[in-house]
Enzyme design. Structure first.
Site, PDB file in Angstrom:
ATOM      1  N   ASP A  17       7.232  50.438  66.497  1.00 54.34           N
ATOM      2  CA  ASP A  17       6.839  50.513  67.763  1.00 54.34           C
ATOM      3  C   ASP A  17       7.109  51.990  68.279  1.00 54.34           C
ATOM      4  O   ASP A  17       8.052  52.019  69.223  1.00 54.34           O
ATOM      5  CB  ASP A  17       7.698  49.329  68.651  1.00 54.34           C
ATOM      6  CG  ASP A  17       7.253  48.929  70.137  1.00 54.34           C
ATOM      7  OD1 ASP A  17       6.029  49.751  70.255  1.00 54.34           O
ATOM      8  OD2 ASP A  17       7.716  48.703  70.639  1.00 54.34           O
ATOM      9  N   GLU A  96      -3.967  52.093  73.475  1.00 52.24           N
ATOM     10  CA  GLU A  96      -3.746  51.313  74.815  1.00 52.24           C
ATOM     11  C   GLU A  96      -5.100  51.757  75.768  1.00 52.24           C
ATOM     12  O   GLU A  96      -4.944  52.952  75.918  1.00 52.24           O
ATOM     13  CB  GLU A  96      -2.628  51.126  75.384  1.00 52.24           C
ATOM     14  CG  GLU A  96      -2.477  50.051  76.476  1.00 52.24           C
ATOM     15  CD  GLU A  96      -1.158  49.509  76.633  1.00 52.24           C
ATOM     16  OE1 GLU A  96      -0.789  48.710  77.344  1.00 52.24           O
ATOM     17  OE2 GLU A  96      -0.158  49.679  75.833  1.00 52.24           O
ATOM     18  N   LYS A 132      -5.651  47.857  72.582  1.00 49.52           N
ATOM     19  CA  LYS A 132      -4.912  47.332  73.168  1.00 49.52           C
ATOM     20  C   LYS A 132      -5.039  47.145  74.761  1.00 49.52           C
ATOM     21  O   LYS A 132      -5.233  48.187  75.494  1.00 49.52           O
ATOM     22  CB  LYS A 132      -3.311  48.195  72.912  1.00 49.52           C
ATOM     23  CG  LYS A 132      -2.086  47.423  73.112  1.00 49.52           C
ATOM     24  CD  LYS A 132      -0.858  48.436  72.938  1.00 49.52           C
ATOM     25  CE  LYS A 132       0.259  47.508  72.790  1.00 49.52           C
ATOM     26  NZ  LYS A 132       1.555  48.427  72.408  1.00 49.52           N
ATOM     27  N   THR A 156      -1.634  42.842  74.824  1.00 49.99           N
ATOM     28  CA  THR A 156      -0.139  42.842  75.035  1.00 49.99           C
ATOM     29  C   THR A 156       0.286  42.447  76.542  1.00 49.99           C
ATOM     30  O   THR A 156      -0.516  41.850  77.212  1.00 49.99           O
ATOM     31  CB  THR A 156      -0.096  44.333  75.051  1.00 49.99           C
ATOM     32  OG1 THR A 156       1.410  44.720  74.936  1.00 49.99           O
ATOM     33  CG2 THR A 156      -0.698  45.009  76.233  1.00 49.99           C
ATOM     34  N   PHE A 178       6.062  39.574  74.291  1.00 48.34           N
ATOM     35  CA  PHE A 178       7.297  40.244  74.632  1.00 48.34           C
ATOM     36  C   PHE A 178       8.746  39.389  74.402  1.00 48.34           C
ATOM     37  O   PHE A 178       8.813  38.630  75.573  1.00 48.34           O
ATOM     38  CB  PHE A 178       7.010  41.120  75.967  1.00 48.34           C
ATOM     39  CG  PHE A 178       6.283  42.371  75.719  1.00 48.34           C
ATOM     40  CD1 PHE A 178       5.185  42.414  74.633  1.00 48.34           C
ATOM     41  CD2 PHE A 178       6.615  43.325  76.749  1.00 48.34           C
ATOM     42  CE1 PHE A 178       4.527  43.535  74.667  1.00 48.34           C
ATOM     43  CE2 PHE A 178       5.729  44.682  76.365  1.00 48.34           C
ATOM     44  CZ  PHE A 178       4.861  44.621  75.510  1.00 48.34           C
TER      45      PHE A 178
END
Length: 330
Positions: A17, A96, A132, A156, A178
């Site tokens: 990440d 993203e 993303k 996400t 998350f």
């Protein structure tokens, strides 16, 4: 004895990440994920100065407004960073779509297709990219279209079961629930309460999602994300994928112990329900204060860092812009 990280890699696919190339090289993950906050941090570190300058000179005479040139520079930058990351990992990189497009399906589709086009120009096939998108209703609908076009997606900012279910029903390749941000909300709501990692609300949420997907034979990959401590990660050993920050990769790599598998496909199967309707999705989100607040907070946070990145690029672009070029900002 093998480290916790090495043992974890035997049970789950480990994803870095980060956009930091040194970290990626050190820990040899399968994939890597990025987001506007990580992109900003990587640019501020100076690690991508050469790429930034090359991109700015490439767009300085871009037809249109300064804002349009900055937008193009941002797209080229995330693709350049993704391309460098892909040279270090055997798998995929997640790139993203701007958070400000989270409630605009058509604009999200246009941006996703543009990113894929830029990757293709760099010689990167779409099989190595995950687009993303925020898991709003509009983002999920965009993913549904993209998946049918052969562009696989990482949905996400997953905080609720409704989001996860809607993503699976839309055929999303991967979701990122998350963990740590869910814990943050519960800690703020009840500061006196403490949680063992295995009992944290975020951990339990991912476990529920994983089991639901496997029991109903949804192929959507579950990738736990946003970890606050290594205990959360170990409590999800066996999850399809786990995206882990550099600090926690470091801790796991230098810690001995035994990693026990927590999640596995039981082989049990259940019938899939009818897909969620938009009204049902929005009602379920409305009833989940944590998910509603954290989704909005996540989108605002990514947008804030996107604006910082754009301001940085705008300042540098204005400084090198050709005198005959565009003189005013839109």
């Amino acid at each position: 004895m093998a480290s916790l990280l090495e043992q974890l890699k035997q049970q789950s696919t480990v994803v870095a990440d980060t956009g930091d190339l040194d970290t990626i090289r050190r820990f040899s993950p399968q994939d890597a994920t990025t987001n506007p906050s990580l992109i900003l941090k990587a640019v501020q570190s100076g690690s991508y100065d050469a790429q930034v300058q090359a991109i700015l000179y490439g767009v300085r005479d871009h037809a249109g407004t300064l804002d349009e040139a900055v937008d193009e520079a941002c797209d080229r930058l995330v693709v350049a960073m993704g391309t460098l990351i892909l040279a270090q990992v055997p798998g995929r990189v997640s790139t993203e779509v701007n958070a400000r497009l989270s409630f605009d399906t058509a604009a999200s589709l246009a941006k996703a297709r543009r990113l894929v086009e830029l990757y293709a120009q760099a010689g990167i096939p779409r099989e190595r990219i995950l687009i993303k998108l925020a898991s709003t209703w509009e983002g999920i609908r965009a993913a549904e279209v993209l998946e049918k076009e052969g562009i696989q997606c990482n949905l996400t900012l997953i905080f609720s079961f409704a989001q996860a279910r809607a993503c699976a029903e839309a055929g999303a390749f991967l979701i990122s629930p998350f963990v740590g941000r869910i814990l943050d909300w519960y800690r703020k709501a009840d500061p006196e309460r403490s949680y063992a990692p295995a009992d944290e609300p975020g951990v339990l949420s991912v476990q529920r999602i994983y089991r639901y997907f496997r029991e109903r034979a949804y192929p959507t990959v579950v990738m736990g994300a946003s970890f606050r401590n290594s205990g959360e990660i170990l409590a999800l050993a066996g999850c399809d994928r786990l995206t882990i920050s550099p600090a926690l990769l470091e801790e796991l790599a230098h810690t001995d112990g035994t990693v026990e598998r927590v999640l596995a496909d039981s082989g049990e199967r259940a019938e899939r329900p009818a897909p969620l309707r938009e009204a049902d999705f929005r009602w379920d989100m409305n009833e989940d204060a944590m998910a509603t607040e954290k989704l909005a907070d996540g989108i605002r946070g990514f947008e804030a860092d996107q604006l910082k990145l754009e301001a940085l690029l705008r300042e540098q672009l204005a400084a090198i812009q050709a005198p005959a070029g565009r003189g005013e900002q839109a």
